[in-house]
Motif scaffolding. Structure first.
Motif, PDB file in Angstrom:
ATOM      1  N   GLY A 145      70.256  49.969  28.540  1.00 15.75           N
ATOM      2  CA  GLY A 145      68.928  49.270  29.182  1.00 15.75           C
ATOM      3  C   GLY A 145      68.300  49.754  30.095  1.00 15.75           C
ATOM      4  O   GLY A 145      68.435  50.941  30.728  1.00 15.75           O
ATOM      5  N   LEU A 146      67.795  48.595  31.040  1.00 14.37           N
ATOM      6  CA  LEU A 146      67.046  48.713  32.198  1.00 14.37           C
ATOM      7  C   LEU A 146      67.663  48.396  33.188  1.00 14.37           C
ATOM      8  O   LEU A 146      67.951  46.831  33.175  1.00 14.37           O
ATOM      9  N   ILE A 147      67.942  48.800  34.358  1.00 19.16           N
ATOM     10  CA  ILE A 147      68.655  48.258  35.743  1.00 19.16           C
ATOM     11  C   ILE A 147      67.851  48.055  36.678  1.00 19.16           C
ATOM     12  O   ILE A 147      66.981  49.389  37.165  1.00 19.16           O
ATOM     13  N   GLU A 148      67.424  47.104  37.248  1.00 18.59           N
ATOM     14  CA  GLU A 148      66.720  46.738  38.363  1.00 18.59           C
ATOM     15  C   GLU A 148      67.559  46.786  39.623  1.00 18.59           C
ATOM     16  O   GLU A 148      68.695  45.833  39.593  1.00 18.59           O
ATOM     17  N   LEU A 149      67.123  47.509  40.768  1.00 23.29           N
ATOM     18  CA  LEU A 149      68.024  47.720  41.900  1.00 23.29           C
ATOM     19  C   LEU A 149      67.153  47.260  43.225  1.00 23.29           C
ATOM     20  O   LEU A 149      66.038  47.697  43.185  1.00 23.29           O
ATOM     21  N   GLN A 150      67.799  46.699  44.296  1.00 24.94           N
ATOM     22  CA  GLN A 150      67.183  46.470  45.363  1.00 24.94           C
ATOM     23  C   GLN A 150      68.134  47.192  46.282  1.00 24.94           C
ATOM     24  O   GLN A 150      69.117  46.689  46.628  1.00 24.94           O
ATOM     25  N   GLY A 151      67.926  48.332  46.904  1.00 24.60           N
ATOM     26  CA  GLY A 151      68.829  49.024  47.585  1.00 24.60           C
ATOM     27  C   GLY A 151      70.065  49.761  46.421  1.00 24.60           C
ATOM     28  O   GLY A 151      69.929  50.135  45.592  1.00 24.60           O
ATOM     29  N   SER A 152      71.161  49.148  46.986  1.00 24.68           N
ATOM     30  CA  SER A 152      72.374  49.255  46.200  1.00 24.68           C
ATOM     31  C   SER A 152      72.898  48.169  45.335  1.00 24.68           C
ATOM     32  O   SER A 152      73.824  48.164  44.540  1.00 24.68           O
ATOM     33  N   ASN A 153      71.979  47.048  45.325  1.00 24.17           N
ATOM     34  CA  ASN A 153      72.408  45.899  44.637  1.00 24.17           C
ATOM     35  C   ASN A 153      71.681  45.732  43.489  1.00 24.17           C
ATOM     36  O   ASN A 153      70.382  45.997  43.428  1.00 24.17           O
ATOM     37  N   VAL A 154      72.205  45.383  42.338  1.00 23.43           N
ATOM     38  CA  VAL A 154      71.505  45.176  41.072  1.00 23.43           C
ATOM     39  C   VAL A 154      70.860  43.657  41.263  1.00 23.43           C
ATOM     40  O   VAL A 154      71.427  42.783  41.358  1.00 23.43           O
ATOM     41  N   VAL A 155      69.703  43.636  40.807  1.00 24.57           N
ATOM     42  CA  VAL A 155      68.833  42.522  40.884  1.00 24.57           C
ATOM     43  C   VAL A 155      68.870  41.770  39.471  1.00 24.57           C
ATOM     44  O   VAL A 155      69.036  40.721  39.344  1.00 24.57           O
ATOM     45  N   LYS A 156      68.680  42.750  38.409  1.00 23.89           N
ATOM     46  CA  LYS A 156      68.911  42.254  37.044  1.00 23.89           C
ATOM     47  C   LYS A 156      69.208  43.417  36.283  1.00 23.89           C
ATOM     48  O   LYS A 156      68.581  44.609  36.469  1.00 23.89           O
ATOM     49  N   TRP A 157      69.821  43.040  34.911  1.00 23.92           N
ATOM     50  CA  TRP A 157      70.085  43.984  34.152  1.00 23.92           C
ATOM     51  C   TRP A 157      69.467  43.531  32.641  1.00 23.92           C
ATOM     52  O   TRP A 157      69.774  42.513  32.245  1.00 23.92           O
ATOM     53  N   TYR A 158      68.531  44.466  32.411  1.00 21.59           N
ATOM     54  CA  TYR A 158      67.693  44.012  31.227  1.00 21.59           C
ATOM     55  C   TYR A 158      68.194  44.768  29.917  1.00 21.59           C
ATOM     56  O   TYR A 158      68.360  46.035  29.667  1.00 21.59           O
ATOM     57  N   ILE A 159      68.667  43.915  29.058  1.00 22.35           N
ATOM     58  CA  ILE A 159      69.048  44.427  27.588  1.00 22.35           C
ATOM     59  C   ILE A 159      68.512  43.618  26.563  1.00 22.35           C
ATOM     60  O   ILE A 159      67.698  42.839  26.870  1.00 22.35           O
ATOM     61  N   HIS A 160      68.865  43.895  25.245  1.00 21.04           N
ATOM     62  CA  HIS A 160      68.259  43.164  23.997  1.00 21.04           C
ATOM     63  C   HIS A 160      68.502  41.684  24.107  1.00 21.04           C
ATOM     64  O   HIS A 160      67.684  41.061  23.316  1.00 21.04           O
ATOM     65  N   THR A 161      69.447  41.267  24.780  1.00 20.55           N
ATOM     66  CA  THR A 161      69.657  39.774  24.918  1.00 20.55           C
ATOM     67  C   THR A 161      69.036  39.046  25.728  1.00 20.55           C
ATOM     68  O   THR A 161      68.847  37.812  25.647  1.00 20.55           O
ATOM     69  N   ASN A 162      68.280  39.408  26.624  1.00 19.46           N
ATOM     70  CA  ASN A 162      67.603  38.864  27.752  1.00 19.46           C
ATOM     71  C   ASN A 162      66.216  39.443  28.034  1.00 19.46           C
ATOM     72  O   ASN A 162      65.597  39.101  29.109  1.00 19.46           O
ATOM     73  N   SER A 163      65.572  40.301  26.977  1.00 22.81           N
ATOM     74  CA  SER A 163      64.245  40.691  27.246  1.00 22.81           C
ATOM     75  C   SER A 163      63.738  41.338  25.896  1.00 22.81           C
ATOM     76  O   SER A 163      64.657  41.343  24.993  1.00 22.81           O
ATOM     77  N   PRO A 164      62.586  41.831  25.761  1.00 25.29           N
ATOM     78  CA  PRO A 164      62.182  42.157  24.584  1.00 25.29           C
ATOM     79  C   PRO A 164      62.818  43.861  24.314  1.00 25.29           C
ATOM     80  O   PRO A 164      62.202  44.217  23.148  1.00 25.29           O
ATOM     81  N   ILE A 165      63.510  44.297  25.081  1.00 26.37           N
ATOM     82  CA  ILE A 165      64.304  45.514  24.800  1.00 26.37           C
ATOM     83  C   ILE A 165      64.843  45.430  23.279  1.00 26.37           C
ATOM     84  O   ILE A 165      65.505  44.317  23.256  1.00 26.37           O
ATOM     85  N   LYS A 166      64.826  46.319  22.484  1.00 26.63           N
ATOM     86  CA  LYS A 166      65.525  46.372  21.140  1.00 26.63           C
ATOM     87  C   LYS A 166      66.459  47.431  21.237  1.00 26.63           C
ATOM     88  O   LYS A 166      66.530  48.733  21.815  1.00 26.63           O
ATOM     89  N   SER A 167      67.728  46.890  20.635  1.00 24.77           N
ATOM     90  CA  SER A 167      68.926  47.673  20.301  1.00 24.77           C
ATOM     91  C   SER A 167      68.614  48.840  19.035  1.00 24.77           C
ATOM     92  O   SER A 167      67.879  48.415  18.221  1.00 24.77           O
TER      93      SER A 167
END
Length: 776
Positions: A396-418
């Motif tokens: 999926g999609l990984i959102e980072l601020q520096g070296s810290n993960v802000v949010k991890w987007y996959i099919h269970t928490n976003s419109p992304i499809k598996s």
């Protein structure tokens, strides 16, 4: 024979922060996986990720080595020291051998590299015996005479002289031993070792795969199925049957290594040597124990209990699969994919021109509690260089601020499809994304490569902020309709989204294969509304001679400053001129290069080459990376080859170019190869709107300086006139984009005398003077 000066600094000497000379190369190798050590004089040499560096035993200074400082190869596979002869043996994967003596002189041995053989030329192991180095090869054993600096013999030791993949050798008394996966061979050094009849197989202690052989204090040691055995008096004895080891390593002492455990072998006894880090190799030097600690670097354990770490700065891994420049920084990810995942561990690497910052795979795993593989590309927030989005071809999609993960987007928490049934426990591994970028409005675009329905995602800034606080993220998703038909992309073929350079409403998507072609999306400035998206797709073109051009594969595309689109295929480049309306015309104009052989024939530009990467510099020239013939710099129209860099005429570690990127302000071209990352200081930058930041370097120009004087920060097509203190014209040139160069000579080709010279820069109605002090 080559000589170079060994320079000791706290950082790798190849990472200079000063402005580069035009034409200067720099290596940006990873040293994060130290696997071998060798001692030579005051230096502890370390092999890491096929790169070489050393640590000075006295002051801890680190020195890095590559082709720029005299080496004759790039991908090091083995190192070994002959301390009596004061020679470091350096072996490369292509068969090149370098001998480095204690005076810094390098002697190349090219015989194996140049020999036409079907066998792999990689050396598996090196054993030193007097003036000889015995190399374990895929075909047998090769002896190198270090005094004469030549290959002495090659021994084919298998049945009837057949090739045997030898993993290691050793010598005990007057016998030489060689081990393959299933056989221990032996021969007397007094016999003719070229005659395979003198080589015989020896009884083994047990059944299982052999990996290492060593000799010490009149005893022979063997590692079989991870268990060490010692032969004493003709009988094999097992040692430490309750433990499993990876290898035997011998320098001054013999060790059995088991990842995070280190054991010293003496006779039939085994003694634990305390270590607190991963171990791949070990050597004793005085009262110090030096360990090849993989990601920890070179680890020094002292008798007073201190533990010191030595590791040059660099990217996390030597795999620059995709690169992007933003905010004067380089962002690199090491992924890979075609139809399916390649399972390359995820790392995000950022270079600010001086220092590297890495978000490692271990850091990502610790935050996500999930493995991350095959990172595809990076989208950098236009307002914040620390805020990035990374696509993964699986996770999926990984959102980072520096070296810290802000949010991890996959099919269970976003419109992304598996790509598989979302209810499957494995669905998280099939969130296949690619093509992330921020458009000119600041909206984030990316491709759901594993989804046939709604494969395009567009996320506004407000939706990004809202997603941080919502359990289910919500953003815009789009199908792709071409002439009222939903365009389906089978087998995950779209790879990137490219913002049009002239029309902010246009987005280009190259489709790599099967339904190969080029997709143009017009979002009409309102990507939030699916009804406003209009798409145009072409899988074939007609060139200027009426020939149909239908590529089987498309690997990359770029749009130049004139709006021309350059498509990289498996057979060269397809240019689509800006005066062709892609929406209504299938026209292209293929570039022909005259053969100039009296036949009046011509060939298409790089027509037999697979094109992996294309970037456009400030002078609108094209940098083209190929699959196997290195890097090309072509003129603006593509008809002239300005430079062609290969491993033979440059420090490039490989002729396979994976990715390219240009830092527009400095003109540095980053070249990603499958052997690691290089940078090249080009003579072109992006032109600026005024002369307010224009300057020259070096300035002053001292007598010892050799190279061109660079004027940068110029406007487009600036005329630059150099005049002396008397107002006499010395030199005149036209800028490449925002950069011009002067060789410090006058029109007659003579070096100018000392004094103050003035560069008169002119573009349109704008003018600027730059003073340059010449000191001879």
């Amino acid at each position: 024979m080559k000589r170079f000066l060994l320079i000791a600094t706290g950082l790798c000497i190849l990472q200079a922060a000063t402005a580069s000379k035009i034409g200067e190369w720099k290596s940006h190798f990873s040293y994060n996986h130290v696997t071998q050590l060798a001692q030579q004089g005051d230096e502890i040499f370390a092999l890491a990720d096929k790169a070489l560096f050393s640590v000075n035993k006295e002051d801890g200074a680190i020195t890095c080595y590559d082709k720029q400082v005299g080496l004759n190869g790039s991908s090091v596979c083995q190192i070994a020291s002959n301390e009596a002869m004061k020679i470091l043996f350096i072996a490369y994967t292509n068969g090149q051998i370098d001998l480095l003596d204690n005076k810094g002189t390098i002697y190349p041995l090219n015989d194996l590299r140049d020999k036409d053989i079907n066998s792999d030329k990689t050396i598996n192991h090196i054993y030193m015996d007097g003036e000889r180095a015995y190399c374990s090869m895929s075909f047998g054993v090769m002896a190198v005479n270090l005094r004469k600096r030549e290959i002495a013999d090659s021994y084919y030791i298998g049945e009837n002289g057949s090739a045997v993949n030898v993993l290691a050798t050793t010598i005990l008394g007057d016998s030489i031993y060689a081990v393959s996966e299933n056989t221990l061979y032996a021969a007397s050094k007094r016999d003719n070792l070229l005659d395979y009849n003198h080589w015989h197989s020896c009884p083994l202690p047990a059944e299982g795969r052999l990996t290492s052989v060593a000799a010490q204090d009149g005893m022979l040691y063997l590692l079989q199925s991870g268990k060490p055995y010692v032969r004493n008096g003709g009988t094999w004895h097992a040692i430490a049957t309750d433990k499993t080891f990876t290898t035997l390593r011998q320098h001054s002492s013999l060790y059995a290594i088991a990842d995070f455990a280190l054991y010293r072998l003496e006779g039939e006894t085994i003694q634990t040597t305390p270590v607190s880090h991963f171990v791949a190799d070990v050597l004793l030097e005085g009262n110090n124990c030096w360990v090849a600690g993989d990601e920890a670097g070179v680890v020094q354990y002292t008798t007073d209990g201190a533990v010191n770490f030595y590791l040059p700065e660099g990217p996390a891994v030597n795999r620059p699969y995709r690169m992007k420049v933003a905010h004067n920084r380089l962002y690199v990810v090491p992924g890979s994919r075609w139809a399916v995942n390649d399972m390359i561990a995820g790392n995000v690497m950022v270079f600010d021109g001086t220092h590297w910052t890495n978000v490692t795979n271990n850091q990502l795993y610790s935050q996500l509690q999930h493995p991350v593989y095959d990172l595809m590309n990076v989208a950098v927030d236009p307002q914040d260089p620390e805020h990035i989005f990374v696509t993964s071809y699986g996770q999926g999609l990984i959102e980072l601020q520096g070296s810290n993960v802000v949010k991890w987007y996959i099919h269970t928490n976003s419109p992304i499809k598996s790509a598989i049934d979302a209810s499957s426990p494995a669905a998280t591994l099939y969130n296949r994304l690619d093509g992330a970028m921020f458009d000119e409005k600041g909206d984030l675009w990316f491709l759901n490569a594993g989804s046939l329905a709604k494969p395009i995602h567009v996320v506004t800034r407000s939706q990004i902020e809202a997603a941080h606080h919502a359990e289910m993220a919500n953003w815009y998703t789009h199908d792709i309709f071409v002439t009222s038909t939903n365009q389906m992309f089978s087998l995950e073929t779209p790879q990137e989204v490219v913002q049009d350079t002239r029309n902010s409403h246009y987005k280009w998507i190259p489709v790599a294969r099967y339904n190969t072609g080029l997709l143009l999306i017009d979002d009409r400035g309102d990507a939030e509304n699916n009804a406003n998206l209009t798409s145009y797709f072409r899988s074939s073109w007609t060139d200027q001679d009426g020939n149909q051009v239908r590529p089987e594969f498309i690997y990359c595309m770029a749009q130049d400053h004139n709006g021309d689109v350059w498509i990289g295929t498996e057979e060269g480049i397809i240019p689509i001129p800006s005066n062709v309306d892609f929406r209504t015309s299938d026209a292209c104009v293929r570039i022909k290069i005259a053969r100039n052989d009296g036949t009046n024939l011509a060939d298409y530009l790089l027509g037999s080459e697979r094109i992996n990467a294309i970037v456009v510099d400030g002078a609108n020239r094209k940098w083209i990376g190929t699959e196997g013939s290195g890097l090309y710099l072509m003129s603006e129209d593509g008809t002239e080859t300005i430079e062609h860099f290969t491993t033979d005429n440059s420090p490039l570690p490989s002729n396979k170019i994976m990715s390219l990127a240009i830092e527009p302000r400095s003109g540095v071209v980053y070249v990603g190869t499958d052997g690691g990352l290089m940078s090249y200081q080009s003579d072109a930058t992006e032109p600026l709107d005024d002369f307010s930041t224009a300057y020259a370097y070096p300035n002053p120009v001292r007598s010892e300086y050799e190279g061109v004087i660079t004027l940068t920060g110029l406007m487009e097509e600036s005329t630059v006139k150099i005049i002396d203190a008397g107002g006499n014209l010395v030199y005149e040139t036209l800028s490449n984009g925002g950069m011009a160069t002067w060789n410090g000579k006058n029109h007659s080709g003579k070096r100018v005398t000392s004094g103050v010279y003035t560069a008169l820069c002119h573009s349109g109605s704008s003018h600027q003077e730059i003073k340059i002090l010449i000191m001879h």
